[in-house]
Structures are given as C-alpha cells and as structure tokens.
Write a protein that holds these residues in place. Structure first.
Motif, mmCIF file in Angstrom:
data_model
loop_
_atom_site.group_PDB
_atom_site.id
_atom_site.type_symbol
_atom_site.label_atom_id
_atom_site.label_comp_id
_atom_site.label_asym_id
_atom_site.label_seq_id
_atom_site.Cartn_x
_atom_site.Cartn_y
_atom_site.Cartn_z
ATOM 1 N N THR A 17 0.906 -1.332 0.086
ATOM 2 C CA THR A 17 0.004 0.037 0.013
ATOM 3 C C THR A 17 0.822 1.295 -0.055
ATOM 4 N N GLY A 18 0.256 2.280 -0.032
ATOM 5 C CA GLY A 18 1.059 3.610 -0.087
ATOM 6 C C GLY A 18 1.533 3.991 -1.650
ATOM 7 N N PRO A 19 2.545 4.860 -1.861
ATOM 8 C CA PRO A 19 2.787 5.263 -3.398
ATOM 9 C C PRO A 19 3.343 4.214 -4.241
ATOM 10 N N PHE A 20 3.714 3.043 -3.602
ATOM 11 C CA PHE A 20 4.237 1.875 -4.592
ATOM 12 C C PHE A 20 3.060 0.918 -4.698
ATOM 13 N N GLU A 21 2.016 1.122 -4.525
ATOM 14 C CA GLU A 21 0.546 0.261 -4.483
ATOM 15 C C GLU A 21 0.449 -0.141 -5.845
ATOM 16 N N LEU A 22 0.271 -1.290 -6.372
ATOM 17 C CA LEU A 22 0.012 -1.658 -7.814
ATOM 18 C C LEU A 22 -1.507 -1.273 -8.159
ATOM 19 N N SER A 23 -1.632 -1.285 -9.233
ATOM 20 C CA SER A 23 -3.048 -1.009 -9.813
ATOM 21 C C SER A 23 -3.941 -2.245 -9.782
ATOM 22 N N TYR A 24 -3.491 -3.283 -9.169
ATOM 23 C CA TYR A 24 -4.568 -4.262 -9.050
ATOM 24 C C TYR A 24 -5.400 -4.241 -7.722
ATOM 25 N N THR A 25 -6.670 -4.004 -7.663
ATOM 26 C CA THR A 25 -7.503 -3.836 -6.696
ATOM 27 C C THR A 25 -8.291 -4.910 -6.145
ATOM 28 N N ASP A 26 -8.467 -6.037 -6.859
ATOM 29 C CA ASP A 26 -9.632 -6.943 -6.488
ATOM 30 C C ASP A 26 -8.508 -8.041 -6.132
ATOM 31 N N PRO A 27 -8.987 -8.435 -4.711
ATOM 32 C CA PRO A 27 -8.455 -9.742 -4.143
ATOM 33 C C PRO A 27 -8.180 -10.848 -4.845
ATOM 34 N N ASP A 28 -9.336 -11.355 -5.525
ATOM 35 C CA ASP A 28 -9.128 -12.490 -6.412
ATOM 36 C C ASP A 28 -8.305 -12.370 -7.536
ATOM 37 N N GLN A 29 -8.149 -11.081 -7.976
ATOM 38 C CA GLN A 29 -7.646 -10.975 -9.270
ATOM 39 C C GLN A 29 -5.858 -11.052 -8.704
ATOM 40 N N LYS A 30 -5.653 -10.455 -7.424
ATOM 41 C CA LYS A 30 -4.242 -10.582 -6.787
ATOM 42 C C LYS A 30 -3.839 -12.104 -6.675
ATOM 43 N N PRO A 81 15.504 -11.711 -25.085
ATOM 44 C CA PRO A 81 15.072 -10.881 -23.923
ATOM 45 C C PRO A 81 13.865 -10.546 -23.903
ATOM 46 N N LEU A 82 13.155 -10.773 -22.800
ATOM 47 C CA LEU A 82 11.724 -10.597 -22.643
ATOM 48 C C LEU A 82 10.964 -9.982 -21.477
ATOM 49 N N THR A 83 10.195 -9.107 -21.840
ATOM 50 C CA THR A 83 9.537 -8.292 -20.549
ATOM 51 C C THR A 83 7.964 -8.854 -20.778
ATOM 52 N N ILE A 84 7.234 -9.128 -19.901
ATOM 53 C CA ILE A 84 5.955 -9.398 -19.959
ATOM 54 C C ILE A 84 5.403 -8.562 -18.757
ATOM 55 N N TRP A 85 4.213 -7.629 -18.951
ATOM 56 C CA TRP A 85 3.762 -6.917 -18.083
ATOM 57 C C TRP A 85 2.405 -7.404 -18.154
ATOM 58 N N LEU A 86 1.959 -7.413 -16.668
ATOM 59 C CA LEU A 86 0.689 -7.940 -16.238
ATOM 60 C C LEU A 86 -0.289 -6.634 -16.297
ATOM 61 N N HIS A 87 -1.224 -6.800 -17.359
ATOM 62 C CA HIS A 87 -2.276 -5.627 -17.307
ATOM 63 C C HIS A 87 -2.886 -5.548 -16.185
ATOM 64 N N GLU A 88 -3.527 -4.044 -15.821
ATOM 65 C CA GLU A 88 -4.168 -3.972 -14.636
ATOM 66 C C GLU A 88 -5.461 -4.730 -14.610
ATOM 67 N N ASN A 89 -5.931 -5.232 -15.805
ATOM 68 C CA ASN A 89 -7.332 -6.056 -15.803
ATOM 69 C C ASN A 89 -7.045 -7.710 -15.876
ATOM 70 N N TYR A 90 -5.614 -7.817 -15.840
ATOM 71 C CA TYR A 90 -5.288 -9.272 -15.814
ATOM 72 C C TYR A 90 -5.985 -9.897 -14.865
ATOM 73 N N PRO A 91 -6.634 -11.318 -15.054
ATOM 74 C CA PRO A 91 -6.177 -12.367 -16.147
ATOM 75 C C PRO A 91 -7.316 -12.093 -17.331
ATOM 76 N N TYR A 92 -8.309 -11.094 -17.279
ATOM 77 C CA TYR A 92 -9.104 -11.012 -18.296
ATOM 78 C C TYR A 92 -8.806 -10.264 -19.317
ATOM 79 N N VAL A 93 -7.785 -9.625 -19.327
ATOM 80 C CA VAL A 93 -6.934 -8.730 -20.546
ATOM 81 C C VAL A 93 -5.673 -9.454 -20.652
ATOM 82 N N ALA A 94 -5.219 -9.900 -21.804
ATOM 83 C CA ALA A 94 -3.999 -10.301 -22.013
ATOM 84 C C ALA A 94 -2.859 -9.472 -21.660
ATOM 85 N N PRO A 95 -1.553 -10.148 -21.121
ATOM 86 C CA PRO A 95 -0.645 -9.501 -20.955
ATOM 87 C C PRO A 95 0.195 -8.479 -22.075
ATOM 88 N N ILE A 96 0.874 -7.717 -21.729
ATOM 89 C CA ILE A 96 1.645 -6.816 -22.636
ATOM 90 C C ILE A 96 2.979 -7.618 -22.728
#
Length: 340
Positions: A17-30, A81-96
């Motif tokens: 929590t705080g300034p470093f809090e991620l954009s995932y809000t739903d506990p089930d999503q986490k 080399p690969l970077t997989i970003w988890l979208h804020e609406n993951y898993p319902y939206v594909a990762p970047i």
C-alpha cells in the motif's frame, strides 16, 4: 538481510500500500496473478519478477507487475530478452509482451518483417490475440513464444516454411501460429509485388501522358494548318471573284461568251515567252493539285505509302523543272528591263 525470494517479492508487491501500490484492486485478481506468476517462474527460472510504472498508448499510467529475463528458444539461435507486463485487468485482459528488457532497447535489432514482433519490440501473437481466461495463462504464453521464436527468431530473418505433412504432426495452436507466420510473409511478398506493378503502371501512365501531349500538339498543328488552308481558299476565292468582276466590267462581251468555266482563256501571252511562262505556271499549279490529291488518297487508304512516295518523287522532279523555267523567264525579263 537475505534477499527476498520470488514468491516473497510477488506477495509483498501485490499487497503493498502507499505510493508503491500496484494497480490491481480485486483480491481474487491478486491471487490469480500470484498463482500464474509462480507457475511461470517455476518453469522459466531465468525470468525475474519486478514492478514498475507502465505508460499505455493513450498516455494513462499504471503501476504494474512484470516478469523479465531471457528465454532460450533453440541451441542454434541466441536467447530472446523478454518483458511480460501484467495488465491492470489481468487475467481477463492479455499481458503486454515486449521483446527486450525494461529501459533497454532490444539488441540486436529486430528484423522489420517479423510477423509477430514490431520494430519497437511489442509482441502480438495469435495466442495473445485470442487470449481468454481461464483457458490462457502466463506459462502457456511463454511456451507458445518459445515455439514461435524457434521457427522465426526475432533477431534473424527466417520466414517459416515448415510443411504441414499431417494434422497430428503439430498441435492446433502451433499450426495456427505457423499459418499466421506464413500468411504474413506471403502478404509481404504480395505487397512487394503489387508495389512493383504499381510503379510499372505509374511509369506507363507517365509515358502515355507524354504521348497524349505529343498527339495533342500534332492535332493542334493540323488544326492550325487546316485553318490556314481554309483562310487561303477563302482569300483565293475572293481574289477570283474580284478578277471575274474586273473582266465583266472591262470586257463584258468576252466574259459572257466564255462563261465562268473559260476564265483561264482570258489570259493570253503576248509572245512565245509569255505563253511558255503561263504554261509552266499552269503545270506547276496542276502538279501541286495532284500532290494534294495524293495526300488525301493516302489519308483515306486509297493509295499505299510506297506508291505515294514514288509518285511524289516523279511529280516533284517535274515540278522542279517547271519552276526552274519560270525563274529563267523572270531572270531574262529582269535583264531586258535593266538594259532598257
């Protein structure tokens, strides 16, 4: 203090929590993110979890979790080399998925015509395009990328050409990936061929425009010539009318006796030289009329070109002699006049 393990880092990041809090809000999503990330890192230990700020194409900013590192695709090609970003609406939206590490441009450069990776490194494979939860997950996504890059590596131009000998030889998803790659390269080849045809057609169009301009210039020249001839005919007709009226006024008896058809008989030479000069002038004009008639016959197709050239040469030679006689008569007349 001992460094955090991947599972500790993921849990701390997801519930921070705080300034470093991620954009995932739903506990089930986490919990879904935690499960998929751990499964991914278990199969691909070269990947490491991280969290950072991600800027979307629309300018919006999100704090996202990502997994980055190099994946091994084959023994004969370099790691990717690969970077997989988890979208804020993951898993319902594909990762970047980005080919390259965060803040580092991919090296060597991605080849321009890769079917699934654009020059910026953004990766859009059929698996990502058809992403659907819960059928799709991170681990299967990376496995799919390994198969794709083993056939068509992003750092070397190698269009897919593997034959599909039997449906059982490859999985449905792999067949779909290969088919998408083949369609991409076929489309690129067709586009290149079409561009070449368009350039040829444009060159042909330019040549046709030049020919049209030349033809229009010729048509305009012929039109001017026709107008000049028409004006000349009108002028000669007017002069003939003036001459006939003069004869009717000064010698009405002769004009009535001979009619308009005998107008040429009005002019008589006073001596043999004058008569010869009139005959040469008449012959010159008759040859001129004959050549004009031949021109019309060639235009109408009544006379072929070879016959036309042969007759014109004969007539031109004869006309030259008549004109030479006229010049001789005029020169002699001028000489006598100077003596007098």
């Amino acid at each position: 203090m001992a460094p955090q393990s991947p599972i500790q880092f993921i849990e701390a990041a997801l519930w921070c929590t705080g300034p470093f809090e991620l954009s995932y809000t739903d506990p089930d999503q986490k919990w879904h993110i935690r499960k998929d990330m751990l499964s991914l890192l278990q199969d691909f230990p070269n990947l490491s979890p991280s969290m950072d700020t991600y800027v979307h194409n629309d300018g919006s900013i999100a704090n996202l979790l990502n997994a980055h590192g190099a994946i091994h695709v084959s023994s004969s090609s370099p790691e990717v080399p690969l970077t997989i970003w988890l979208h804020e609406n993951y898993p319902y939206v594909a990762p970047i998925v980005i080919v390259g590490l965060p803040g580092v441009a991919p090296s060597p450069t991605i080849h321009l015509d890769h079917p699934f990776v654009d020059p910026s490194g953004l990766t859009v494979s059929p698996y990502i395009q058809t992403w659907e939860f819960p059928r799709c997950n991170l681990k299967d996504l990376v496995r799919n990328l390994v198969k794709i890059f083993s056939v068509d590596h992003p750092f070397s131009y190698s269009p897919t050409s593997s034959p599909f000998t039997h449906p059982s030889a490859v999985s449905k998803k792999e067949a779909l990936d290969r088919l998408a790659g083949m369609l991409h390269y076929n489309t690129m080849a067709l586009r290149s061929e079409t561009d070449g045809e368009i350039e040829e057609l444009l060159a042909l169009q330019q040549e046709m425009d030049q020919r049209v301009a030349i033809v229009m210039t010729m048509v305009q020249g012929h039109e001017r010539e026709r107008c000049e001839l028409r004006n000349r005919v009108a002028r000669l007709t007017e002069e003939a009318d003036v001459l006939i009226n003069w004869i009717k006024v000064h010698d009405p008896k002769r004009a009535v006796a001979m009619g308009e058809d005998g107008i040429d008989d009005v002019f008589e030479g006073v001596d043999e030289v004058s008569k010869s000069r009139l005959q040469c002038l008449a012959a010159d004009l008759s040859i001129e009329d004959t050549i004009y008639a031949l021109d019309k016959a060639v235009d109408e197709g009544a006379v072929n070109f070879e016959t036309y050239i042969r007759q014109v040469r004969i007539l031109a030679r004869e006309q030259f002699f008549h004109r030479a006689e006229v010049v001789k008569f005029e020169t002699s007349h001028q000489f006598l006049y100077n003596l007098v």
